[in-house]
Write an enzyme that holds these catalytic residues in place. Structure first.
Site, PDB file in Angstrom:
ATOM      1  N   CYS A   1      28.224 -35.680  16.771  1.00 43.69           N
ATOM      2  CA  CYS A   1      28.164 -34.903  17.870  1.00 43.69           C
ATOM      3  C   CYS A   1      28.936 -35.473  19.126  1.00 43.69           C
ATOM      4  CB  CYS A   1      26.639 -34.882  18.384  1.00 43.69           C
ATOM      5  SG  CYS A   1      26.421 -34.243  20.003  1.00 43.69           S
TER       6      CYS A   1
ATOM      7  N   HIS B   1      22.353 -14.395  15.852  1.00 48.82           N
ATOM      8  CA  HIS B   1      22.160 -15.288  14.747  1.00 48.82           C
ATOM      9  C   HIS B   1      23.199 -16.189  14.929  1.00 48.82           C
ATOM     10  CE1 HIS B   1      20.252 -11.625  12.350  1.00 48.82           C
ATOM     11  NE2 HIS B   1      19.404 -12.396  13.189  1.00 48.82           N
TER      12      HIS B   1
HETATM   13  C1  BV8 Z   1      12.421 -15.211  12.569  1.00 47.78           C
HETATM   14  C2  BV8 Z   1      22.656 -16.097   8.838  1.00 47.78           C
HETATM   15  C3  BV8 Z   1      10.396 -16.261  13.398  1.00 47.78           C
HETATM   16  C4  BV8 Z   1      23.810 -15.915   9.410  1.00 47.78           C
HETATM   17  C5  BV8 Z   1      20.960 -14.263   8.801  1.00 47.78           C
HETATM   18  C6  BV8 Z   1       8.256 -10.130   6.431  1.00 47.78           C
HETATM   19  C7  BV8 Z   1       8.236  -9.066   7.526  1.00 47.78           C
HETATM   20  C8  BV8 Z   1       9.000  -9.386   8.631  1.00 47.78           C
HETATM   21  C9  BV8 Z   1       9.723 -10.451   9.106  1.00 47.78           C
HETATM   22  C10 BV8 Z   1       9.939 -11.426   8.086  1.00 47.78           C
HETATM   23  C11 BV8 Z   1       9.289 -11.323   6.843  1.00 47.78           C
HETATM   24  N1  BV8 Z   1       9.258 -12.541   6.025  1.00 47.78           N
HETATM   25  C12 BV8 Z   1      10.119 -13.364   6.749  1.00 47.78           C
HETATM   26  C13 BV8 Z   1      10.428 -12.633   7.872  1.00 47.78           C
HETATM   27  C14 BV8 Z   1      11.292 -13.022   8.715  1.00 47.78           C
HETATM   28  C15 BV8 Z   1      12.578 -13.203   8.366  1.00 47.78           C
HETATM   29  C16 BV8 Z   1      13.037 -11.739   7.840  1.00 47.78           C
HETATM   30  O1  BV8 Z   1      13.329 -10.623   8.391  1.00 47.78           O
HETATM   31  N2  BV8 Z   1      13.068 -11.731   6.488  1.00 47.78           N
HETATM   32  C17 BV8 Z   1      13.499 -10.543   5.906  1.00 47.78           C
HETATM   33  C18 BV8 Z   1      14.401 -10.797   4.668  1.00 47.78           C
HETATM   34  C19 BV8 Z   1      12.135  -9.839   5.291  1.00 47.78           C
HETATM   35  N3  BV8 Z   1      13.372 -13.211   9.635  1.00 47.78           N
HETATM   36  C20 BV8 Z   1      13.709 -14.330  10.282  1.00 47.78           C
HETATM   37  O2  BV8 Z   1      13.490 -15.342   9.518  1.00 47.78           O
HETATM   38  C21 BV8 Z   1      14.562 -14.721  11.435  1.00 47.78           C
HETATM   39  N4  BV8 Z   1      13.839 -15.594  12.215  1.00 47.78           N
HETATM   40  O3  BV8 Z   1      11.709 -14.361  12.397  1.00 47.78           O
HETATM   41  O4  BV8 Z   1      11.919 -16.310  13.183  1.00 47.78           O
HETATM   42  C22 BV8 Z   1      10.116 -17.523  14.356  1.00 47.78           C
HETATM   43  C23 BV8 Z   1       9.249 -17.341  15.073  1.00 47.78           C
HETATM   44  C24 BV8 Z   1       8.972 -18.360  16.110  1.00 47.78           C
HETATM   45  C25 BV8 Z   1       9.674 -19.573  16.010  1.00 47.78           C
HETATM   46  C26 BV8 Z   1      10.719 -19.957  15.053  1.00 47.78           C
HETATM   47  C27 BV8 Z   1      11.116 -18.750  14.237  1.00 47.78           C
HETATM   48  C28 BV8 Z   1      15.927 -15.053  11.605  1.00 47.78           C
HETATM   49  C29 BV8 Z   1      16.697 -14.015  10.632  1.00 47.78           C
HETATM   50  C30 BV8 Z   1      18.333 -14.456  10.958  1.00 47.78           C
HETATM   51  C31 BV8 Z   1      18.509 -14.980   9.373  1.00 47.78           C
HETATM   52  N5  BV8 Z   1      20.005 -15.240   9.546  1.00 47.78           N
HETATM   53  N6  BV8 Z   1      21.937 -14.797   8.414  1.00 47.78           N
HETATM   54  C32 BV8 Z   1      24.743 -15.728   8.457  1.00 47.78           C
HETATM   55  O5  BV8 Z   1      24.680 -16.294   7.471  1.00 47.78           O
HETATM   56  O6  BV8 Z   1      25.676 -14.655   8.400  1.00 47.78           O
HETATM   57  S1  BV8 Z   1      20.245 -12.950   8.252  1.00 47.78           S
HETATM   58  C33 BV8 Z   1      21.697 -11.885   7.714  1.00 47.78           C
HETATM   59  O7  BV8 Z   1      21.194 -10.495   7.254  1.00 47.78           O
HETATM   60  C34 BV8 Z   1      22.774 -11.757   8.727  1.00 47.78           C
HETATM   61  O8  BV8 Z   1      22.801 -12.496   9.904  1.00 47.78           O
HETATM   62  C35 BV8 Z   1      22.663 -10.254   8.889  1.00 47.78           C
HETATM   63  O9  BV8 Z   1      22.371 -10.608  10.462  1.00 47.78           O
HETATM   64  C36 BV8 Z   1      21.266  -9.863   8.471  1.00 47.78           C
HETATM   65  C37 BV8 Z   1      21.312  -8.500   8.188  1.00 47.78           C
HETATM   66  O10 BV8 Z   1      22.308  -7.972   7.413  1.00 47.78           O
HETATM   67  P1  BV8 Z   1      23.146  -6.803   7.733  1.00 47.78           P
HETATM   68  O11 BV8 Z   1      24.123  -7.132   8.776  1.00 47.78           O
HETATM   69  O12 BV8 Z   1      22.261  -5.701   8.055  1.00 47.78           O
HETATM   70  O13 BV8 Z   1      23.859  -6.574   6.317  1.00 47.78           O
HETATM   71  P2  BV8 Z   1      23.508  -5.813   5.151  1.00 47.78           P
HETATM   72  O14 BV8 Z   1      24.448  -6.342   3.939  1.00 47.78           O
HETATM   73  O15 BV8 Z   1      22.021  -6.138   4.928  1.00 47.78           O
HETATM   74  O16 BV8 Z   1      23.961  -4.541   5.384  1.00 47.78           O
HETATM   75  C38 BV8 Z   1      25.072  -4.024   5.877  1.00 47.78           C
HETATM   76  C39 BV8 Z   1      24.963  -2.598   6.065  1.00 47.78           C
HETATM   77  O17 BV8 Z   1      26.260  -1.943   6.490  1.00 47.78           O
HETATM   78  C40 BV8 Z   1      24.643  -1.429   4.878  1.00 47.78           C
HETATM   79  O18 BV8 Z   1      23.723  -0.627   5.789  1.00 47.78           O
HETATM   80  C41 BV8 Z   1      25.670  -0.633   4.585  1.00 47.78           C
HETATM   81  O19 BV8 Z   1      25.384   0.677   4.188  1.00 47.78           O
HETATM   82  C42 BV8 Z   1      26.743  -0.646   5.876  1.00 47.78           C
HETATM   83  N7  BV8 Z   1      28.092  -0.720   5.689  1.00 47.78           N
HETATM   84  C43 BV8 Z   1      28.693  -1.218   4.831  1.00 47.78           C
HETATM   85  N8  BV8 Z   1      29.738  -0.790   4.952  1.00 47.78           N
HETATM   86  C44 BV8 Z   1      30.057   0.005   5.994  1.00 47.78           C
HETATM   87  C45 BV8 Z   1      28.886   0.164   6.618  1.00 47.78           C
HETATM   88  N9  BV8 Z   1      28.489   0.931   7.600  1.00 47.78           N
HETATM   89  C46 BV8 Z   1      29.378   1.476   8.249  1.00 47.78           C
HETATM   90  N10 BV8 Z   1      30.796   1.318   7.686  1.00 47.78           N
HETATM   91  C47 BV8 Z   1      31.088   0.505   6.806  1.00 47.78           C
HETATM   92  N11 BV8 Z   1      32.177   0.738   6.329  1.00 47.78           N
END
Ligand code: BV8
Length: 232
Positions: free
Chosen positions: A133, A106
């Site tokens: 750039c 990402h």
């Molecule tokens: C794409 C930017 C296609 C970086 C991010 C419907 C169905 C399927 C897919 C989709 C859909 N509708 C839309 C989509 C696609 C979409 C998507 O998946 N949406 C979701 C919301 C449904 N995906 C995209 O758009 C991706 N691109 O599909 O492209 C394409 C095809 C052809 C041509 C062009 C394009 C792009 C996805 C990337 C988006 N960018 N962020 C930034 O700002 O940081 S996503 C964002 O969420 C972050 O990057 C991160 O990676 C991602 C996931 O979050 P997590 O890391 O899991 O964090 P979260 O807070 O959710 O969870 C934390 C976890 O840690 C928890 O489980 C918690 O319990 C745990 N935890 C907490 N503390 C601890 C711990 N565990 C252990 N120890 C601890 N102490």
């Protein structure tokens, strides 16, 4: 020689002091995703988006890797097989913890991208919209971050690893975002053993064969110790 492929998310950096996304007080509670993590949001208000990543870049520069990051680096150094780390995180705590070859699917806060010519360079700690750039000189610098609707980086390489991995681990990710959330299914199809290490069992948890529930700074070093002991 067995192979381990690891996917990490915001949870592995939580104990270093970086906010996760979906925690009650997390990043998505403070900002609307569509405003700060989509190309449309950047188009609408580039300063808001650039400032959002400036704040995260500053925070990331002030924290340190925790025991989980360091344990994965130790695994890479001491495990007889190949250990590949794919991260959804945009901080560089894996590298600071000693890991190598980390795939930032990402993007990365430390990198800037030219929206015009595709050139990448080391981002200044504070980026401004309209920065030029260094190659094409156009005012088209943007954070080198994969926003929603954009294609994550190095996907072919990642799927090659998933197809031949013996163990797949997901650490600190809620499994909400695709394509990363689909990696466990891919790994299972390849016959890999799958393990989820998380503070809690996630909604995607039932796709994993093994669960290690607890903070990453405790569970990941223990998991690494067990893997190294099992290879003796
Ligand atoms: C794409 C930017 C296609 C970086 C991010 C419907 C169905 C399927 C897919 C989709 C859909 N509708 C839309 C989509 C696609 C979409 C998507 O998946 N949406 C979701 C919301 C449904 N995906 C995209 O758009 C991706 N691109 O599909 O492209 C394409 C095809 C052809 C041509 C062009 C394009 C792009 C996805 C990337 C988006 N960018 N962020 C930034 O700002 O940081 S996503 C964002 O969420 C972050 O990057 C991160 O990676 C991602 C996931 O979050 P997590 O890391 O899991 O964090 P979260 O807070 O959710 O969870 C934390 C976890 O840690 C928890 O489980 C918690 O319990 C745990 N935890 C907490 N503390 C601890 C711990 N565990 C252990 N120890 C601890 N102490």
């Amino acid at each position: 020689m067995s192979k381990i492929t690891i996917l990490t998310g915001a949870g592995i950096s939580a104990e270093s002091g970086l906010e996760t996304f979906r925690a009650a007080d997390g990043l998505w509670a403070q900002h609307r995703v569509e405003d700060v993590a989509t190309p449309e949001g950047f188009e609408r208000d580039p300063k808001l988006v650039v400032d959002f990543y400036n704040a995260r870049r500053k925070q990331a520069s002030e924290v340190s890797p925790n025991a989980a990051h360091k344990a994965l680096a130790r695994l890479q150094q001491m495990y007889a097989g190949q250990v590949v780390i794919v991260t959804q995180n945009v901080d560089d705590l894996h590298e600071q913890g000693g890991a190598t070859g980390v795939i930032h699917m990402h993007g990365a806060l430390k990198s800037a991208l030219c929206a015009a010519c595709g050139n990448r360079w080391a981002a200044p700690i504070v980026m401004a919209h309209g920065d030029a750039c260094p190659v094409c000189t156009r005012p088209s610098a943007r954070p080198d971050i994969v926003w929603f609707g954009e294609m994550p980086y190095q996907m072919d390489e990642i799927f090659d690893h998933l197809m031949e991995t013996d163990i797949f681990a997901a650490i600190g990710t809620s499994g909400n975002v695709y394509p990363a959330a689909g990696f466990v299914a891919e790994a299972r199809r390849s016959g890999a053993h799958t393990v989820e290490l998380n503070l809690e069992r996630t909604a995607a948890g039932n796709q994993f064969a093994e669960h290690r529930v607890g903070p990453a700074s405790k569970e990941v070093p223990q998991w690494v110790d067990d893997l190294l002991a099992s290879q003796k």
